[in-house]
Design an enzyme around this catalytic site. Structure first.
Site, PDB file in Angstrom:
ATOM      1  N   CYS A   1       5.771  -0.048   6.986  1.00 41.03           N
ATOM      2  CA  CYS A   1       5.472   1.138   6.189  1.00 41.03           C
ATOM      3  C   CYS A   1       6.683   1.455   5.314  1.00 41.03           C
ATOM      4  CB  CYS A   1       5.186   2.313   7.126  1.00 41.03           C
ATOM      5  SG  CYS A   1       4.761   3.829   6.257  1.00 41.03           S
ATOM      6  N   LEU A   2       6.424   1.780   4.050  1.00 40.98           N
ATOM      7  CA  LEU A   2       7.532   2.124   3.142  1.00 40.98           C
ATOM      8  C   LEU A   2       8.259   3.395   3.589  1.00 40.98           C
ATOM      9  CD1 LEU A   2       5.884   1.267  -0.294  1.00 40.98           C
ATOM     10  CD2 LEU A   2       7.861   0.121   0.742  1.00 40.98           C
TER      11      LEU A   2
ATOM     12  N   HIS B   1      -2.134   8.101   6.683  1.00 43.87           N
ATOM     13  CA  HIS B   1      -1.097   8.879   5.973  1.00 43.87           C
ATOM     14  C   HIS B   1      -1.682  10.179   5.429  1.00 43.87           C
ATOM     15  CE1 HIS B   1       2.570   6.551   5.917  1.00 43.87           C
ATOM     16  NE2 HIS B   1       1.962   5.456   5.495  1.00 43.87           N
TER      17      HIS B   1
ATOM     18  N   GLN C   1       3.096  10.001   0.923  1.00 35.72           N
ATOM     19  CA  GLN C   1       4.430   9.394   1.052  1.00 35.72           C
ATOM     20  C   GLN C   1       5.360   9.755  -0.100  1.00 35.72           C
ATOM     21  OE1 GLN C   1       2.504   5.358   1.892  1.00 35.72           O
ATOM     22  NE2 GLN C   1       4.442   5.167   2.968  1.00 35.72           N
TER      23      GLN C   1
ATOM     24  N   GLY D   1       0.835  -1.199   0.000  1.00 32.97           N
ATOM     25  CA  GLY D   1       0.000   0.000   0.000  1.00 32.97           C
ATOM     26  C   GLY D   1       0.869   1.247   0.000  1.00 32.97           C
TER      27      GLY D   1
ATOM     28  N   HIS E   1      -4.462   2.241   7.625  1.00 29.89           N
ATOM     29  CA  HIS E   1      -3.060   2.696   7.661  1.00 29.89           C
ATOM     30  C   HIS E   1      -2.830   3.791   6.619  1.00 29.89           C
ATOM     31  CE1 HIS E   1       1.442   1.779   7.826  1.00 29.89           C
ATOM     32  NE2 HIS E   1       1.335   2.466   6.700  1.00 29.89           N
ATOM     33  N   GLU E   2      -3.370   3.576   5.401  1.00 34.01           N
ATOM     34  CA  GLU E   2      -3.141   4.534   4.298  1.00 34.01           C
ATOM     35  C   GLU E   2      -3.940   5.821   4.494  1.00 34.01           C
ATOM     36  OE1 GLU E   2      -0.646   3.919   2.639  1.00 34.01           O
ATOM     37  OE2 GLU E   2      -0.455   1.768   2.972  1.00 34.01           O
TER      38      GLU E   2
HETATM   39  C1  QAP Z   1       1.005  -0.638   4.908  1.00 26.11           C
HETATM   40  O1  QAP Z   1       3.075  -1.057   3.977  1.00 26.11           O
HETATM   41  C2  QAP Z   1       0.685  -1.874   5.701  1.00 26.11           C
HETATM   42  O2  QAP Z   1       9.804  -2.189   6.137  1.00 26.11           O
HETATM   43  C3  QAP Z   1       1.741  -0.880   3.644  1.00 26.11           C
HETATM   44  O3  QAP Z   1      11.645  -2.909   4.346  1.00 26.11           O
HETATM   45  C4  QAP Z   1       1.675  -2.807   6.021  1.00 26.11           C
HETATM   46  O4  QAP Z   1       3.625  -1.778   1.959  1.00 26.11           O
HETATM   47  C5  QAP Z   1      -0.575  -2.089   6.128  1.00 26.11           C
HETATM   48  C6  QAP Z   1       7.682  -2.465   3.213  1.00 26.11           C
HETATM   49  C7  QAP Z   1       1.354  -3.936   6.752  1.00 26.11           C
HETATM   50  C8  QAP Z   1      -0.887  -3.216   6.842  1.00 26.11           C
HETATM   51  C9  QAP Z   1       0.059  -4.141   7.149  1.00 26.11           C
HETATM   52  C10 QAP Z   1       8.093  -2.242   4.503  1.00 26.11           C
HETATM   53  C11 QAP Z   1       8.628  -2.829   2.286  1.00 26.11           C
HETATM   54  C12 QAP Z   1       6.296  -2.297   2.784  1.00 26.11           C
HETATM   55  C13 QAP Z   1       9.408  -2.407   4.878  1.00 26.11           C
HETATM   56  C14 QAP Z   1       3.969  -1.563   3.083  1.00 26.11           C
HETATM   57  C15 QAP Z   1      10.360  -2.774   3.936  1.00 26.11           C
HETATM   58  C16 QAP Z   1       9.957  -2.978   2.627  1.00 26.11           C
HETATM   59  C17 QAP Z   1       5.333  -1.769   3.564  1.00 26.11           C
HETATM   60 CO    CO Z   2       2.683   3.523   5.445  1.00 31.20          CO
END
Ligand code: QAP
Ligand code: CO
Length: 217
Positions: free
Chosen positions: A144-145, A190, A103, A98, A186-187
């Site tokens: 989170c990215l 943001h 971001q 996401g 979560h989004e």
């Molecule tokens: C939000 O997050 C989310 O640490 C989206 O090294 C995540 O796409 C909502 C990511 C989990 C619910 C559950 C994170 C990629 C991606 C990192 C993401 C990383 C590489 C996170």
């Molecule tokens: Co995020």
């Protein structure tokens, strides 16, 4: 045979001034193409094919720009579709599920998502709203990215109704459970300038903040 003077005009009627003008015209045309006619959002002006799709930079916590509240999209036009495509490319290239426009430093209410392993179901939510259908919450290990490398447990409502506009500007509703419910919350956070680390204890947040600052340095 009569020899021509060096640099004399080979074609009558086309003088140096005409050629100078043509050069200037082509130069300006190329300049406009490169600057995308002044499109402020991104480099993509061609929405028919995705030739100009671009990977955007993702703001990293604790960048204060992640705290800016996003504005509603007034009209889902080509510039928004272009932003959506660039965001999907950016999310996929970064192995995310996401991504919110905030971001990538665009403060408009746009979210992209793909919860599938094989990237087969890209989702777009423009001006999203949620209604909590069940107040009970469940824990989920969130990442989170904008906070790469850190995962922490957050409690959120488990059952929500999402209302949003799609990539064509059409309104839709979708009932969400599980990961979709977690991810949309979560989004949307943001878009409000809120991050998952805000739900953690001040001690945990401080630890992540310090480690992130060390990474950036
Ligand atoms: C939000 O997050 C989310 O640490 C989206 O090294 C995540 O796409 C909502 C990511 C989990 C619910 C559950 C994170 C990629 C991606 C990192 C993401 C990383 C590489 C996170
Ligand atoms: Co995020």
């Amino acid at each position: 045979m009569a020899s021509r003077a060096p640099f004399s005009q080979p074609h009558p009627g086309i003088n140096t001034a005409t050629i100078d003008f043509q050069c200037a015209f082509i130069f300006i045309l190329v300049l406009i193409m490169y600057t995308n006619g002044g499109n402020p959002i991104n480099k993509c002006s061609d929405t028919q094919n995705n030739e100009f799709m671009a990977k955007l930079d993702i703001l990293q916590y604790p960048n204060p720009r992640l705290r800016i509240k996003a504005s509603p999209v007034k009209e889902v036009d080509d510039s928004i579709r272009c932003l959506v495509d660039d965001m999907l490319e950016t999310m996929i290239a970064s192995d995310g599920i996401g991504l919110a426009a905030s971001q990538v430093d665009v403060h408009l209410r746009v979210i992209v998502m793909d919860l599938t392993e094989d990237r087969s179901q890209p989702r777009v939510f423009i001006n999203p709203e949620i209604e909590v259908l069940d107040e009970s919450t469940a824990p989920y290990d969130e990442g989170c990215l904008s906070v790469p490398g850190f995962y922490e447990t957050v409690d959120r409502p488990i059952h929500v109704m999402i209302s949003a506009l799609d990539r064509d500007g059409n309104a839709f509703k979708e009932e969400a459970f599980g990961l979709l419910a977690v991810c949309i919350q979560h989004e949307i956070d943001h878009l409000e300038g809120k991050l998952f680390v805000d739900y953690l204890s001040p001690l945990k947040r401080q630890m992540i903040r310090k480690k992130m600052k060390k990474q950036l340095a």
